[in-house]
Design a protein around this motif. Sequence first.
Motif, PDB file in Angstrom:
ATOM      1  N   ASP A   1     -16.777  72.163  76.171  1.00  0.00           N
ATOM      2  CA  ASP A   1     -15.789  71.759  77.224  1.00  0.00           C
ATOM      3  C   ASP A   1     -14.866  70.665  76.689  1.00  0.00           C
ATOM      4  O   ASP A   1     -13.779  70.663  77.266  1.00  0.00           O
ATOM      5  N   VAL A   2     -15.780  69.609  76.077  1.00  0.00           N
ATOM      6  CA  VAL A   2     -14.793  68.493  75.702  1.00  0.00           C
ATOM      7  C   VAL A   2     -13.629  69.045  74.648  1.00  0.00           C
ATOM      8  O   VAL A   2     -12.615  68.623  74.601  1.00  0.00           O
ATOM      9  N   LEU A   3     -14.194  69.851  73.668  1.00  0.00           N
ATOM     10  CA  LEU A   3     -13.019  70.433  72.669  1.00  0.00           C
ATOM     11  C   LEU A   3     -12.057  71.261  73.488  1.00  0.00           C
ATOM     12  O   LEU A   3     -10.844  71.140  72.893  1.00  0.00           O
ATOM     13  N   ALA A   4     -12.346  71.957  74.492  1.00  0.00           N
ATOM     14  CA  ALA A   4     -11.509  72.889  75.444  1.00  0.00           C
ATOM     15  C   ALA A   4     -10.362  71.943  76.017  1.00  0.00           C
ATOM     16  O   ALA A   4      -9.141  72.192  76.090  1.00  0.00           O
ATOM     17  N   VAL A   5     -10.898  70.679  76.760  1.00  0.00           N
ATOM     18  CA  VAL A   5     -10.173  69.941  77.640  1.00  0.00           C
ATOM     19  C   VAL A   5      -9.100  69.251  76.547  1.00  0.00           C
ATOM     20  O   VAL A   5      -7.865  68.996  77.053  1.00  0.00           O
ATOM     21  N   ALA A   6      -9.641  68.715  75.301  1.00  0.00           N
ATOM     22  CA  ALA A   6      -8.927  67.960  74.452  1.00  0.00           C
ATOM     23  C   ALA A   6      -7.760  68.940  73.807  1.00  0.00           C
ATOM     24  O   ALA A   6      -6.513  68.433  73.808  1.00  0.00           O
ATOM     25  N   SER A   7      -8.087  70.113  73.815  1.00  0.00           N
ATOM     26  CA  SER A   7      -7.116  71.294  73.309  1.00  0.00           C
ATOM     27  C   SER A   7      -5.974  71.480  74.148  1.00  0.00           C
ATOM     28  O   SER A   7      -4.912  71.476  73.766  1.00  0.00           O
ATOM     29  N   VAL A   8      -6.487  71.375  75.443  1.00  0.00           N
ATOM     30  CA  VAL A   8      -5.304  71.703  76.511  1.00  0.00           C
ATOM     31  C   VAL A   8      -4.517  70.356  76.675  1.00  0.00           C
ATOM     32  O   VAL A   8      -3.207  70.497  76.879  1.00  0.00           O
ATOM     33  N   LYS A   9      -5.279  69.164  76.823  1.00  0.00           N
ATOM     34  CA  LYS A   9      -4.660  67.809  76.877  1.00  0.00           C
ATOM     35  C   LYS A   9      -3.722  67.292  75.735  1.00  0.00           C
ATOM     36  O   LYS A   9      -2.559  66.983  76.051  1.00  0.00           O
ATOM     37  N   TYR A  10      -4.297  67.455  74.527  1.00  0.00           N
ATOM     38  CA  TYR A  10      -3.468  66.955  73.543  1.00  0.00           C
ATOM     39  C   TYR A  10      -2.775  68.013  72.554  1.00  0.00           C
ATOM     40  O   TYR A  10      -2.116  67.676  71.810  1.00  0.00           O
ATOM     41  N   GLY A  11      -3.529  69.351  72.703  1.00  0.00           N
ATOM     42  CA  GLY A  11      -2.821  70.236  71.888  1.00  0.00           C
ATOM     43  C   GLY A  11      -3.849  70.792  70.884  1.00  0.00           C
ATOM     44  O   GLY A  11      -4.846  70.096  70.451  1.00  0.00           O
ATOM     45  N   LEU A  12      -3.769  72.024  70.286  1.00  0.00           N
ATOM     46  CA  LEU A  12      -4.925  72.598  69.772  1.00  0.00           C
ATOM     47  C   LEU A  12      -4.973  71.922  68.138  1.00  0.00           C
ATOM     48  O   LEU A  12      -6.315  71.955  67.617  1.00  0.00           O
ATOM     49  N   ARG A  13      -3.773  71.437  67.818  1.00  0.00           N
ATOM     50  CA  ARG A  13      -3.844  70.942  66.400  1.00  0.00           C
ATOM     51  C   ARG A  13      -3.745  69.448  66.320  1.00  0.00           C
ATOM     52  O   ARG A  13      -3.383  68.883  65.350  1.00  0.00           O
ATOM     53  N   HIS A  14      -3.716  68.884  67.513  1.00  0.00           N
ATOM     54  CA  HIS A  14      -3.574  67.353  67.687  1.00  0.00           C
ATOM     55  C   HIS A  14      -4.613  66.572  67.001  1.00  0.00           C
ATOM     56  O   HIS A  14      -5.752  66.974  66.745  1.00  0.00           O
ATOM     57  N   GLU A  15      -4.241  65.409  66.279  1.00  0.00           N
ATOM     58  CA  GLU A  15      -5.304  64.580  65.670  1.00  0.00           C
ATOM     59  C   GLU A  15      -6.400  64.227  66.369  1.00  0.00           C
ATOM     60  O   GLU A  15      -7.604  64.137  65.919  1.00  0.00           O
ATOM     61  N   GLU A  16      -6.139  63.922  67.708  1.00  0.00           N
ATOM     62  CA  GLU A  16      -7.493  63.521  68.379  1.00  0.00           C
ATOM     63  C   GLU A  16      -8.179  64.718  68.830  1.00  0.00           C
ATOM     64  O   GLU A  16      -9.471  64.562  68.781  1.00  0.00           O
ATOM     65  N   THR A  17      -7.762  66.008  68.734  1.00  0.00           N
ATOM     66  CA  THR A  17      -8.470  67.213  68.983  1.00  0.00           C
ATOM     67  C   THR A  17      -9.346  67.373  67.890  1.00  0.00           C
ATOM     68  O   THR A  17     -10.428  67.706  67.671  1.00  0.00           O
ATOM     69  N   ALA A  18      -8.693  67.286  66.705  1.00  0.00           N
ATOM     70  CA  ALA A  18      -9.256  67.409  65.166  1.00  0.00           C
ATOM     71  C   ALA A  18     -10.612  66.297  64.867  1.00  0.00           C
ATOM     72  O   ALA A  18     -11.557  66.587  64.639  1.00  0.00           O
ATOM     73  N   ALA A  19     -10.372  65.147  65.807  1.00  0.00           N
ATOM     74  CA  ALA A  19     -11.397  64.112  65.405  1.00  0.00           C
ATOM     75  C   ALA A  19     -12.513  64.568  66.320  1.00  0.00           C
ATOM     76  O   ALA A  19     -13.593  64.388  65.741  1.00  0.00           O
ATOM     77  N   LEU A  20     -12.400  65.061  67.411  1.00  0.00           N
ATOM     78  CA  LEU A  20     -13.502  65.425  68.219  1.00  0.00           C
ATOM     79  C   LEU A  20     -14.217  66.704  67.677  1.00  0.00           C
ATOM     80  O   LEU A  20     -15.608  66.889  67.729  1.00  0.00           O
TER      81      LEU A  20
ATOM     82  N   LEU B   1     -13.667  62.475  78.807  1.00  0.00           N
ATOM     83  CA  LEU B   1     -12.539  63.497  78.953  1.00  0.00           C
ATOM     84  C   LEU B   1     -13.153  64.420  80.264  1.00  0.00           C
ATOM     85  O   LEU B   1     -12.139  64.927  80.811  1.00  0.00           O
ATOM     86  N   LEU B   2     -14.414  64.656  80.349  1.00  0.00           N
ATOM     87  CA  LEU B   2     -14.763  65.615  81.374  1.00  0.00           C
ATOM     88  C   LEU B   2     -15.106  64.922  82.781  1.00  0.00           C
ATOM     89  O   LEU B   2     -15.531  65.506  83.561  1.00  0.00           O
ATOM     90  N   GLY B   3     -15.090  63.658  82.552  1.00  0.00           N
ATOM     91  CA  GLY B   3     -15.167  62.765  83.957  1.00  0.00           C
ATOM     92  C   GLY B   3     -16.525  62.568  84.283  1.00  0.00           C
ATOM     93  O   GLY B   3     -17.052  62.197  85.276  1.00  0.00           O
ATOM     94  N   PHE B   4     -17.293  62.663  83.195  1.00  0.00           N
ATOM     95  CA  PHE B   4     -18.724  62.374  83.276  1.00  0.00           C
ATOM     96  C   PHE B   4     -19.027  60.746  83.888  1.00  0.00           C
ATOM     97  O   PHE B   4     -18.697  60.016  83.054  1.00  0.00           O
ATOM     98  N   PRO B   5     -19.948  60.587  84.816  1.00  0.00           N
ATOM     99  CA  PRO B   5     -20.290  59.167  85.125  1.00  0.00           C
ATOM    100  C   PRO B   5     -21.205  58.581  84.234  1.00  0.00           C
ATOM    101  O   PRO B   5     -21.673  59.484  83.247  1.00  0.00           O
ATOM    102  N   PRO B   6     -21.218  57.160  84.122  1.00  0.00           N
ATOM    103  CA  PRO B   6     -21.784  56.726  83.197  1.00  0.00           C
ATOM    104  C   PRO B   6     -23.468  57.094  83.048  1.00  0.00           C
ATOM    105  O   PRO B   6     -23.936  57.274  81.831  1.00  0.00           O
TER     106      PRO B   6
END
Length: 770
Positions: free
Chosen positions: A531-550, A590-595
């Motif tokens: 889910d983290v990878l999916a949200v990052a792909s939508v938010k930043y883009g499939l090939r974005h460096e942030e998505t790649a880092a995750l 990114l998923l809004g998980f509480p601490p």
Amino acid sequence: MVHVGRALPEIVKACDTRLTSVLDQAGPAREIQARRDAWTAFQKNQTTWLNQSRKSLQRTLLPRFSNSGNPVSVSGQLELVAEGAIDDQILASRLAMQVLDRSSTELNELRLRVQHLEGRQELPRGDVLLPDVIARILVDQWLDAHMSREAWGLVHDAVSPILATKLHEAYKAANEFLVSSGVMKEIDLQALVRRVPGSRSDTPAAAGRRDLPPGMRPVAGQPGAAGATSTGAPNSASGFPGSGRSGPHSSGMGVQDETRMMTGTSPLARARMRAQGVVGRLKRMLIDRVGGDFEATHVMPPSPALQQAMQRSSFAAASGNAGLYITGSSGPGAVYVDGAHVERAANVLRQRTAELKQAASTPTEKATIEVVALMFQSILAEERIPPSVRVWFARLQIPVLRVALAEPEFFSALQHPARRLIDRMGSCVMGFESNVSSAALEAEIKRVVQVIEQYPETGRRVFQLVLDEFQKFLSTYLSEQGTASRFVSVAQQVEQKETLSVQYTIELRKLLDEVPVRDEVRDFLFKVWVDVLAVASVKYGLRHEETAALKQVASDLLWAASAKPNRNDRARVIQQLPGLLQRLRQGMGLLGFPPGLQDQHIKSVSDTLADAFMSRTEAISQESLDNLSERLANLEDYLPANGVGDLDLDNESIEMITGVDAGNIEVINQGGSQPTEAMRAWAVELQIGSWFGLDHNGKLNSVQLAWRSERGQLYLFVTNGGRCFLVQANRVAAYLQAGLLVPSEEEALTVRATRDALAKLDANPERLLN
């Protein structure tokens, strides 16, 4: 059966060609392998399929007798069916529908003649004349020859046109033989009406049932039957024929047959058959009263006098004379348009019809002019269409007349582009309330009409051109209006995120099948990190460096969770662990998980990493780790094109994924029973722009289908007031099945116009040629 038997080698060859052609098509590895398996199985079993199909066809011609020597009759009792039998019937029914689209008229006439000859009131449900019986033989023998249902799906489009052509020829030849032998040379149209004692055959619902072929008519106790709820009535709860029941596409199979299968006839199939029955009646009437010109694909050009009269009419409309030129109710130079303007346009068209019939020189021309005129009288009388749109429809009468004179099939072909254009434009505006109008939609309809008027000699080509353009217009216009524009973007992101989550899970599971990974890490990757990878792909883009880092975090976690017997590896873990745990927290953020929830996951992962540090876990080879890292970095390259399964949607998840306030959008995530395959097929065919009645949480809403997602998983319905309903495809099918989503139109605009024209001609047949 001679025609079908002779066609079998041609069908086999077409299947071979089709399966060979798809071998080289690109696609996911799984689909490529499935196509290869289908081709291999066909090469091995095609002869068996051909021979067994031929034998089965021959056996259907043999009479069946009981031990007493009497013919076997079919029981009306319910019976259990084998696993997969309903799926097989759906495959056969889809094939049979292709035949009926081509040959419904010929089959109905042959059925009546055979019933008359044999002294029957109805054909037996297993009669080989029925196309679903032949289709079922082909499907059953395909499966018996050890070929799969999926493989049949690959060859369906190759089989259907051949079978439809051959059966059309067979039905036509059989009718000609029976007529030459003196069997029912004239068909009494009243014989098509099967009246049940005590039934109200004069109701609109009963009138609709007259157009159905025998296997499609309801029986007592079934939807639409006498004594049952009138599902065809405009004010009924369901509002669409049979919307309270569902089942496979039927093609001539009786309702009792489908009861045995514990499923009903598809409402979509019934609506199509009823429409085909209406245009079939018109074609038979024209042939009977005028002659064979209406059987031809093309006829002689109109007489010179008629051509000149049509040119004068076209010029008068285009130049603003004769009371047909209205600018519309919105935009620059607009004037208010009301019912008086429509009535004036209708009177002008009646006068023009009389002038054209005066100029006509043949019965075919006069009949064509009259039928087209009656159809447009019906369209102009449709008060659910705003007056400002009806005046533009009026200007289509002469262009449609040109097409009908050149192509008599206009009267009998439901898919003719002129019919489809009028139906699509009508369906989009019928949901407007009296105080609601759309300048952009009216302007597009105006443009469509003017383009058609500019190219009067191009016939169906210009209708097809503007139909395609109108469809493209709808695909963008409706989704860009008001609140819908914002929520379409939201829905696209939601679908992308949910689809990626499912697809990432599938691909990651395949990657880890052969890798020794502790259950704690495996669960974390599947339940959280995808889910983290999916949200990052939508938010930043499939090939974005942030998505790649995750994605790299997933590789690092797998490496850290494997046994570390080597001192250098342990030192590397100590050095990288704080950064790894921090990146895990960032991802869960990114998923809004509480601490607190983050701490639980971090503790579980940390305990596993501690065991790995002490070499209490299994080691993962460096080669496997390198392969995993490469596949994770390029995960999108391995994903299938279409999403799978239901999406986990609610307003909270929409706001979390997109950051958009979802207060004015209602997510219908549950509702209705599990839909059948026929209902899913119906949902796929819903047209953008069509209006529906939506019964949700006890409240009725008039909604328009404004958008369907690229993958077909999400539908957006919008009310006139801007309220949006986001519905998953499965739920749309379930609501259709339960009668909670009901089309506002029981039949297409031109079909209703054809029915009205038939009623007037039945009451006053002299007007056809006078």
